[in-house]
Scaffold this active site. Sequence first.
Site, PDB file in Angstrom:
ATOM      1  N   THR A 318       3.074 -12.315  -5.341  1.00 29.70           N
ATOM      2  CA  THR A 318       3.732 -12.948  -4.200  1.00 29.70           C
ATOM      3  C   THR A 318       2.702 -13.733  -3.406  1.00 29.70           C
ATOM      4  O   THR A 318       1.560 -13.290  -3.247  1.00 29.70           O
ATOM      5  CB  THR A 318       4.421 -11.897  -3.288  1.00 29.70           C
ATOM      6  N   HIS A 370       0.407   5.129  -6.094  1.00 31.69           N
ATOM      7  CA  HIS A 370      -0.702   6.052  -6.339  1.00 31.69           C
ATOM      8  C   HIS A 370      -0.275   7.245  -7.199  1.00 31.69           C
ATOM      9  O   HIS A 370      -1.144   8.024  -7.659  1.00 31.69           O
ATOM     10  CB  HIS A 370      -1.259   6.556  -4.990  1.00 31.69           C
TER      11      HIS A 370
END
Length: 407
Positions: A318, A370
């Site tokens: 993006t 994560h």
Amino acid sequence: MILEMKVPSPGESIKEVEIATWLVKDGDYVEKDQAIAEVDSDKATLELPAEASGIITLKAEEGDAVAVGAVVCLIDTSAAKPAGDASAKVEAKPVVAEAPKVEAPIAAPVAEKTYATQAPSPAARKILDEKNIQPTDIVGTGKGGRITKDDAVNATPSMGTPTGGTRGSERTKLSMLRRKVAERLVAAKNETAMLTTFNEVNMTPINLIRNEYKDAFKAKHGGLGLGYMSFFTKAVTRALALFPDVNSMIDGDFKTAYDFCDISIAVSGPKGLMVPVVRNAENLSFRGVEAEIKRLAIKSRDGQITVDDMTGGTFTITNGGVFGSMLSTPIINPPQSGILGMHNIIERPIAVNGKVEIHPMMYVALSYDHRIIDGRESVGFLVAVKEALENPLELLMNGDAKKALEL
């Protein structure tokens, strides 16, 4: 014969759509395959073409949520097409009645302004100063409009009450696409262990290549521009090959890894954020990446993007820099595990070989899940992207810019 037009299925998982805009009116004559409406699904905006020619009767309002397979309009196929301008209309000349003469009202006398108007007396001046009130905000009641002590004592400071101007508001329902985007963004924040790591990139090497070859690239490839996105896409696919965990997804107790790179490119369209996918970007040349991004961007801009164009994707890029963003933490595009954020390019002083030099610099950000990507992989991935962008000739072009750019 009355034909019932039903909502077609835009995709397997889509159960309902929303009537965004009717492009025709109730009772209009429509031609077969003419676009009669724009419908929003949770993935894209699609046009609804007429299945036959005839007089249309609408059965749903704009903003209505309609189930896939439900009837949205009727078409009377036996109705004849109305003649164009065959029947001339005779317009009667309007009769203009002579307006009665009205004598203008006599204006009320206006009090003449003098030097004393809104001028405070010494005592009034002191009081107004203590209250932090301007004399121009008070109408004096003294002779000639002078502000008296009593006027000052009774005056109250303005609390910001609006005077003049507009204070309207408008409440509109979010489109189905906008609601789905909001739902997915909240889910990404709530259902992933999202973390963001940052780095910065010296854009001088890329700028040197673009400045040298962009005109030849444009001339050779039919007006196609050599932008930054092809460099970033190539750098990302290289880094994904080095750190495959970033190109994987979590599915319950399992991890799904991919040996291909389908890169989602976030673009702003008239209906909001669109994320079309560049398939197998690892196999595309610089020209191929630029051509595919341009094709998808035009489809998004024209509202022609399809569900298939946005389905899938293993990683997202993006670019908030086109809007002036200096730094941000992009939100993961689920079920993907990573997204790279680009930002604006600003000249900044940096240390180069022990000396201070000014270079065009860009901050880059990698947001990742994560749960599946550790710090070593995330930081290593972003460093690999930085290395490729700062040495594109060797790491992305195999030492030959002309060959890589197909010149």
